[in-house]
Design a protein around this motif. Structure first.
Motif, PDB file in Angstrom:
ATOM      1  N   SER A 177      29.980  33.980 -34.297  1.00 48.53           N
ATOM      2  CA  SER A 177      29.306  33.527 -33.082  1.00 48.53           C
ATOM      3  C   SER A 177      28.806  34.767 -32.338  1.00 48.53           C
ATOM      4  CB  SER A 177      30.267  32.741 -32.184  1.00 48.53           C
ATOM      5  OG  SER A 177      31.260  33.605 -31.668  1.00 48.53           O
ATOM      6  N   ARG A 178      27.861  34.578 -31.437  1.00 52.23           N
ATOM      7  CA  ARG A 178      27.399  35.718 -30.641  1.00 52.23           C
ATOM      8  C   ARG A 178      28.545  36.277 -29.813  1.00 52.23           C
ATOM      9  NH1 ARG A 178      22.530  32.594 -29.882  1.00 52.23           N
ATOM     10  NH2 ARG A 178      23.390  31.856 -27.910  1.00 52.23           N
ATOM     11  N   SER A 179      29.403  35.406 -29.313  1.00 48.93           N
ATOM     12  CA  SER A 179      30.559  35.877 -28.542  1.00 48.93           C
ATOM     13  C   SER A 179      31.441  36.792 -29.381  1.00 48.93           C
ATOM     14  CB  SER A 179      31.391  34.702 -28.027  1.00 48.93           C
ATOM     15  OG  SER A 179      30.692  34.000 -27.039  1.00 48.93           O
ATOM     16  N   GLU A 180      31.707  36.395 -30.612  1.00 43.58           N
ATOM     17  CA  GLU A 180      32.517  37.237 -31.497  1.00 43.58           C
ATOM     18  C   GLU A 180      31.829  38.575 -31.754  1.00 43.58           C
ATOM     19  OE1 GLU A 180      34.922  34.537 -34.622  1.00 43.58           O
ATOM     20  OE2 GLU A 180      32.749  34.249 -34.640  1.00 43.58           O
ATOM     21  N   LEU A 181      30.526  38.529 -31.980  1.00 44.11           N
ATOM     22  CA  LEU A 181      29.770  39.756 -32.227  1.00 44.11           C
ATOM     23  C   LEU A 181      29.836  40.686 -31.028  1.00 44.11           C
ATOM     24  CD1 LEU A 181      27.748  41.191 -34.236  1.00 44.11           C
ATOM     25  CD2 LEU A 181      25.976  40.291 -32.731  1.00 44.11           C
ATOM     26  N   TYR A 182      29.587  40.161 -29.834  1.00 50.93           N
ATOM     27  CA  TYR A 182      29.621  40.989 -28.629  1.00 50.93           C
ATOM     28  C   TYR A 182      31.031  41.518 -28.368  1.00 50.93           C
ATOM     29  CZ  TYR A 182      24.954  39.108 -27.704  1.00 50.93           C
ATOM     30  OH  TYR A 182      23.633  38.758 -27.792  1.00 50.93           O
ATOM     31  N   ARG A 183      32.041  40.676 -28.582  1.00 50.90           N
ATOM     32  CA  ARG A 183      33.434  41.105 -28.389  1.00 50.90           C
ATOM     33  C   ARG A 183      33.759  42.250 -29.335  1.00 50.90           C
ATOM     34  NH1 ARG A 183      36.461  36.762 -30.068  1.00 50.90           N
ATOM     35  NH2 ARG A 183      36.353  37.695 -32.115  1.00 50.90           N
ATOM     36  N   ASP A 184      33.393  42.110 -30.607  1.00 46.70           N
ATOM     37  CA  ASP A 184      33.657  43.161 -31.587  1.00 46.70           C
ATOM     38  C   ASP A 184      32.900  44.439 -31.250  1.00 46.70           C
ATOM     39  OD1 ASP A 184      35.224  41.290 -32.876  1.00 46.70           O
ATOM     40  OD2 ASP A 184      33.813  40.962 -34.537  1.00 46.70           O
ATOM     41  N   ALA A 185      31.669  44.292 -30.803  1.00 40.96           N
ATOM     42  CA  ALA A 185      30.847  45.463 -30.470  1.00 40.96           C
ATOM     43  C   ALA A 185      31.436  46.214 -29.279  1.00 40.96           C
ATOM     44  CB  ALA A 185      29.412  45.034 -30.179  1.00 40.96           C
TER      45      ALA A 185
ATOM     46  N   PHE B  34      33.009  49.949 -29.257  1.00 41.11           N
ATOM     47  CA  PHE B  34      32.463  50.946 -28.338  1.00 41.11           C
ATOM     48  C   PHE B  34      33.583  51.587 -27.526  1.00 41.11           C
ATOM     49  CE2 PHE B  34      30.554  52.408 -24.403  1.00 41.11           C
ATOM     50  CZ  PHE B  34      29.409  53.062 -24.848  1.00 41.11           C
ATOM     51  N   ILE B  35      34.501  50.762 -27.032  1.00 42.06           N
ATOM     52  CA  ILE B  35      35.623  51.279 -26.252  1.00 42.06           C
ATOM     53  C   ILE B  35      36.482  52.202 -27.116  1.00 42.06           C
ATOM     54  CG2 ILE B  35      37.790  50.622 -25.113  1.00 42.06           C
ATOM     55  CD1 ILE B  35      36.273  48.074 -24.162  1.00 42.06           C
ATOM     56  N   ALA B  36      36.786  51.773 -28.327  1.00 41.52           N
ATOM     57  CA  ALA B  36      37.616  52.583 -29.219  1.00 41.52           C
ATOM     58  C   ALA B  36      36.961  53.926 -29.530  1.00 41.52           C
ATOM     59  CB  ALA B  36      37.894  51.818 -30.512  1.00 41.52           C
TER      60      ALA B  36
ATOM     61  N   ASP C 199      37.240  56.322 -26.339  1.00 42.37           N
ATOM     62  CA  ASP C 199      38.562  56.562 -25.757  1.00 42.37           C
ATOM     63  C   ASP C 199      39.228  57.679 -26.545  1.00 42.37           C
ATOM     64  OD1 ASP C 199      41.076  56.525 -24.664  1.00 42.37           O
ATOM     65  OD2 ASP C 199      41.540  54.473 -25.241  1.00 42.37           O
ATOM     66  N   PRO C 200      39.204  58.911 -26.034  1.00 39.71           N
ATOM     67  CA  PRO C 200      39.755  60.041 -26.785  1.00 39.71           C
ATOM     68  C   PRO C 200      41.214  59.853 -27.187  1.00 39.71           C
ATOM     69  CG  PRO C 200      38.750  60.800 -24.727  1.00 39.71           C
ATOM     70  CD  PRO C 200      38.716  59.313 -24.724  1.00 39.71           C
ATOM     71  N   GLU C 201      42.011  59.235 -26.331  1.00 42.65           N
ATOM     72  CA  GLU C 201      43.418  59.003 -26.656  1.00 42.65           C
ATOM     73  C   GLU C 201      43.553  58.081 -27.868  1.00 42.65           C
ATOM     74  OE1 GLU C 201      46.233  60.408 -25.330  1.00 42.65           O
ATOM     75  OE2 GLU C 201      44.805  61.707 -24.296  1.00 42.65           O
ATOM     76  N   ALA C 202      42.734  57.035 -27.894  1.00 40.04           N
ATOM     77  CA  ALA C 202      42.798  56.083 -29.017  1.00 40.04           C
ATOM     78  C   ALA C 202      42.366  56.764 -30.315  1.00 40.04           C
ATOM     79  CB  ALA C 202      41.922  54.870 -28.730  1.00 40.04           C
ATOM     80  N   ILE C 203      41.376  57.632 -30.230  1.00 39.47           N
ATOM     81  CA  ILE C 203      40.909  58.353 -31.423  1.00 39.47           C
ATOM     82  C   ILE C 203      42.018  59.256 -31.938  1.00 39.47           C
ATOM     83  CG2 ILE C 203      39.271  60.083 -32.261  1.00 39.47           C
ATOM     84  CD1 ILE C 203      37.249  58.870 -30.216  1.00 39.47           C
ATOM     85  N   THR C 204      42.652  59.997 -31.032  1.00 39.70           N
ATOM     86  CA  THR C 204      43.740  60.888 -31.430  1.00 39.70           C
ATOM     87  C   THR C 204      44.895  60.097 -32.033  1.00 39.70           C
ATOM     88  OG1 THR C 204      43.131  62.428 -29.683  1.00 39.70           O
ATOM     89  CG2 THR C 204      45.353  62.649 -30.588  1.00 39.70           C
TER      90      THR C 204
END
Length: 115
Positions: free
Chosen positions: A62-70, A74-76, A79-84
């Protein structure tokens, strides 16, 4: 006399309505919805919307799923802490000790560079 009572009653009901409105904004509401998530509206240029719609159909989402995943991706990525933390998790799963080949190759490369 009647008019004063009406004005008082109207004034009280207006005050009560204002208090209820203010109280509602302070007290968290439980939404009755089929999802347990926040709904939001965004504005997109037509071409971006069309591309997203086409991608959602291709991925059978669904478009909602696509936007949620995107947005999650993007946040991940930003987010330098999440990357580390993600890199640390990968490093825990693999052998990160230096081997003889890597050590000697690194020494040769570093030896050729000016410091």
């Amino acid at each position: 006399m009647r008019r004063k009572r009406q004005e008082k009653a109207t004034g009280n009901s207006a005050l009560q309505a204002a208090v209820e409105t203010a109280t509602k904004s302070l007290v968290p509401r439980r939404e009755c919805s089929y999802t347990k998530s926040m709904k939001t509206a965004i504005s997109l240029p037509d071409d971006v919307f069309a591309q997203a719609d086409q991608l959602a159909r291709r991925l059978r989402k669904s478009r909602s799923e696509l936007y949620r995943d995107a947005v999650s991706e993007f946040i991940a990525r930003h987010d330098p802490e999440a990357i580390t933390e993600a890199m640390d998790r990968v490093a825990e799963q693999i052998d990160t000790r230096a081997d003889t080949f890597s050590t000697s190759a690194a020494r040769r490369v570093l030896g050729r560079n000016e410091w």
